[in-house]
Design a protein around this motif. Structure first.
Motif, PDB file in Angstrom:
ATOM      1  N   GLY A 152       3.757   2.308  11.012  1.00  0.00           N
ATOM      2  CA  GLY A 152       4.617   2.955  10.028  1.00  0.00           C
ATOM      3  C   GLY A 152       4.317   4.416   9.739  1.00  0.00           C
ATOM      4  N   ALA A 153       3.224   4.961  10.271  1.00  0.00           N
ATOM      5  CA  ALA A 153       2.913   6.369  10.044  1.00  0.00           C
ATOM      6  C   ALA A 153       3.323   7.249  11.221  1.00  0.00           C
ATOM      7  CB  ALA A 153       1.418   6.556   9.774  1.00  0.00           C
ATOM      8  N   GLY A 154       3.729   6.633  12.331  1.00  0.00           N
ATOM      9  CA  GLY A 154       4.165   7.411  13.494  1.00  0.00           C
ATOM     10  C   GLY A 154       5.579   7.925  13.309  1.00  0.00           C
ATOM     11  N   ALA A 155       6.016   8.794  14.202  1.00  0.00           N
ATOM     12  CA  ALA A 155       7.345   9.404  14.073  1.00  0.00           C
ATOM     13  C   ALA A 155       8.455   8.360  14.076  1.00  0.00           C
ATOM     14  CB  ALA A 155       7.562  10.413  15.201  1.00  0.00           C
ATOM     15  N   VAL A 156       8.479   7.477  15.074  1.00  0.00           N
ATOM     16  CA  VAL A 156       9.526   6.456  15.134  1.00  0.00           C
ATOM     17  C   VAL A 156       9.411   5.528  13.935  1.00  0.00           C
ATOM     18  CG1 VAL A 156      10.477   4.523  16.456  1.00  0.00           C
ATOM     19  CG2 VAL A 156       9.747   6.600  17.644  1.00  0.00           C
ATOM     20  N   SER A 177      -5.107   3.283   8.506  1.00  0.00           N
ATOM     21  CA  SER A 177      -6.025   4.011   7.616  1.00  0.00           C
ATOM     22  C   SER A 177      -5.345   4.250   6.276  1.00  0.00           C
ATOM     23  CB  SER A 177      -6.418   5.364   8.225  1.00  0.00           C
ATOM     24  OG  SER A 177      -5.316   6.254   8.203  1.00  0.00           O
ATOM     25  N   PRO A 178      -6.123   4.521   5.240  1.00  0.00           N
ATOM     26  CA  PRO A 178      -5.524   4.835   3.935  1.00  0.00           C
ATOM     27  C   PRO A 178      -4.616   6.067   3.978  1.00  0.00           C
ATOM     28  CG  PRO A 178      -7.858   4.336   3.684  1.00  0.00           C
ATOM     29  CD  PRO A 178      -7.581   4.415   5.157  1.00  0.00           C
ATOM     30  N   GLU A 179      -4.971   7.048   4.800  1.00  0.00           N
ATOM     31  CA  GLU A 179      -4.133   8.254   4.924  1.00  0.00           C
ATOM     32  C   GLU A 179      -2.771   7.907   5.522  1.00  0.00           C
ATOM     33  OE1 GLU A 179      -8.322   9.112   4.681  1.00  0.00           O
ATOM     34  OE2 GLU A 179      -7.295   8.037   6.288  1.00  0.00           O
ATOM     35  N   LYS A 180      -2.787   7.049   6.522  1.00  0.00           N
ATOM     36  CA  LYS A 180      -1.528   6.640   7.147  1.00  0.00           C
ATOM     37  C   LYS A 180      -0.718   5.744   6.215  1.00  0.00           C
ATOM     38  CE  LYS A 180      -2.993   7.267  11.905  1.00  0.00           C
ATOM     39  NZ  LYS A 180      -3.192   6.663  13.219  1.00  0.00           N
ATOM     40  N   LEU A 183       1.294   7.977   4.048  1.00  0.00           N
ATOM     41  CA  LEU A 183       2.472   8.508   4.739  1.00  0.00           C
ATOM     42  C   LEU A 183       3.600   7.485   4.786  1.00  0.00           C
ATOM     43  CD1 LEU A 183       0.759  10.281   7.785  1.00  0.00           C
ATOM     44  CD2 LEU A 183       1.874  11.384   5.848  1.00  0.00           C
ATOM     45  N   ALA A 184       3.275   6.238   5.100  1.00  0.00           N
ATOM     46  CA  ALA A 184       4.304   5.179   5.170  1.00  0.00           C
ATOM     47  C   ALA A 184       4.905   4.916   3.793  1.00  0.00           C
ATOM     48  CB  ALA A 184       3.698   3.905   5.749  1.00  0.00           C
ATOM     49  N   ARG A 185       4.072   4.904   2.764  1.00  0.00           N
ATOM     50  CA  ARG A 185       4.593   4.703   1.401  1.00  0.00           C
ATOM     51  C   ARG A 185       5.485   5.855   0.974  1.00  0.00           C
ATOM     52  NH1 ARG A 185      -0.859   2.859   0.172  1.00  0.00           N
ATOM     53  NH2 ARG A 185      -0.783   0.601   0.014  1.00  0.00           N
ATOM     54  N   GLU A 186       5.107   7.065   1.355  1.00  0.00           N
ATOM     55  CA  GLU A 186       5.870   8.256   0.967  1.00  0.00           C
ATOM     56  C   GLU A 186       7.326   8.184   1.432  1.00  0.00           C
ATOM     57  OE1 GLU A 186       5.702  12.895   2.226  1.00  0.00           O
ATOM     58  OE2 GLU A 186       3.790  11.999   1.619  1.00  0.00           O
ATOM     59  N   VAL A 187       7.569   7.555   2.591  1.00  0.00           N
ATOM     60  CA  VAL A 187       8.940   7.462   3.106  1.00  0.00           C
ATOM     61  C   VAL A 187       9.608   6.135   2.768  1.00  0.00           C
ATOM     62  CG1 VAL A 187       8.623   9.194   4.903  1.00  0.00           C
ATOM     63  CG2 VAL A 187       8.186   6.780   5.427  1.00  0.00           C
ATOM     64  N   GLY A 188       8.920   5.251   1.996  1.00  0.00           N
ATOM     65  CA  GLY A 188       9.599   4.078   1.476  1.00  0.00           C
ATOM     66  C   GLY A 188       9.052   2.715   1.803  1.00  0.00           C
ATOM     67  N   ALA A 189       7.971   2.602   2.569  1.00  0.00           N
ATOM     68  CA  ALA A 189       7.424   1.276   2.879  1.00  0.00           C
ATOM     69  C   ALA A 189       6.772   0.690   1.637  1.00  0.00           C
ATOM     70  CB  ALA A 189       6.409   1.356   4.015  1.00  0.00           C
TER      71      ALA A 189
END
Length: 189
Positions: A152-156, A177-180, A183-189
């Protein structure tokens, strides 16, 4: 024009060169884009490394990019000149990609880029966004769907999360990772 190119497959530091090559001219149904940014996809790297033998004496890599249309061929409205665009599949089945000052491609592959979107962001849409969109459509994701997105943190993955959320789905993503995860939460996961 200046471009990065290679004439044989291999590691970037061994085969990539930067130099002058002929500036392409738009033909019928085509546009020429003065590139401001070039996007690099895993498929571009794999092709250069040798997953596909190069079919031309010289290949300018990279499929996605963004810039301004500066020339149009016959059959393309002159009003497109100056339009901010992102391009996709620029190097697919032809020797000229977006690691250059200019690219010529079919007009349909130069999509209007909104004023508020940077060229760098526009150069990242192409293949990853199309892949994600097709995945969401083919999976018939809609309101009430629950979707698992691996990576969920990759481009696709990030585009799948956003498209699925726009369709009304609940999205769960895997990350490493927590950082990734952020990123996934930021876009809605």
């Amino acid at each position: 024009m200046k471009a990065a190119y290679y004439e044989q497959n291999g590691p970037a530091r061994e085969v990539l060169r930067v130099g002058e090559v002929a500036t392409p001219q738009a033909g019928p149904g085509e546009v020429r884009v003065k590139l401001a940014a070039s996007g690099v996809n895993p498929s571009d790297v794999k092709a250069r490394q040798g997953s596909r033998k190069i079919a031309w004496p010289q290949l300018i890599p990279h499929s996605d990019g963004a810039g301004h249309i500066d020339q149009v061929g016959d059959g393309v409205p002159k009003s497109r000149i100056g339009e901010r665009v992102c391009v996709w599949n620029g190097q697919w089945k032809r020797p000229f990609g977006t690691a250059a000052e200019y690219i010529v491609l079919p007009a349909i592959q130069a999509v209007k880029l909104p004023d508020g979107v940077s060229f760098e962001a526009g150069a990242c849409f192409g293949i990853p966004a199309m892949t994600a969109y097709h995945a969401v459509v083919l999976a018939e994701i809609s309101k009430g769907s629950t979707v698992l997105v691996t990576g969920g943190a990759g481009a696709v993955g990030q585009y799948v999360i956003q498209f699925a959320k726009m369709a009304g789905a609940i999205v769960i993503a895997t990350i490493s990772s927590p950082e990734k995860a952020a990123l996934a939460r930021e876009v809605g996961a």
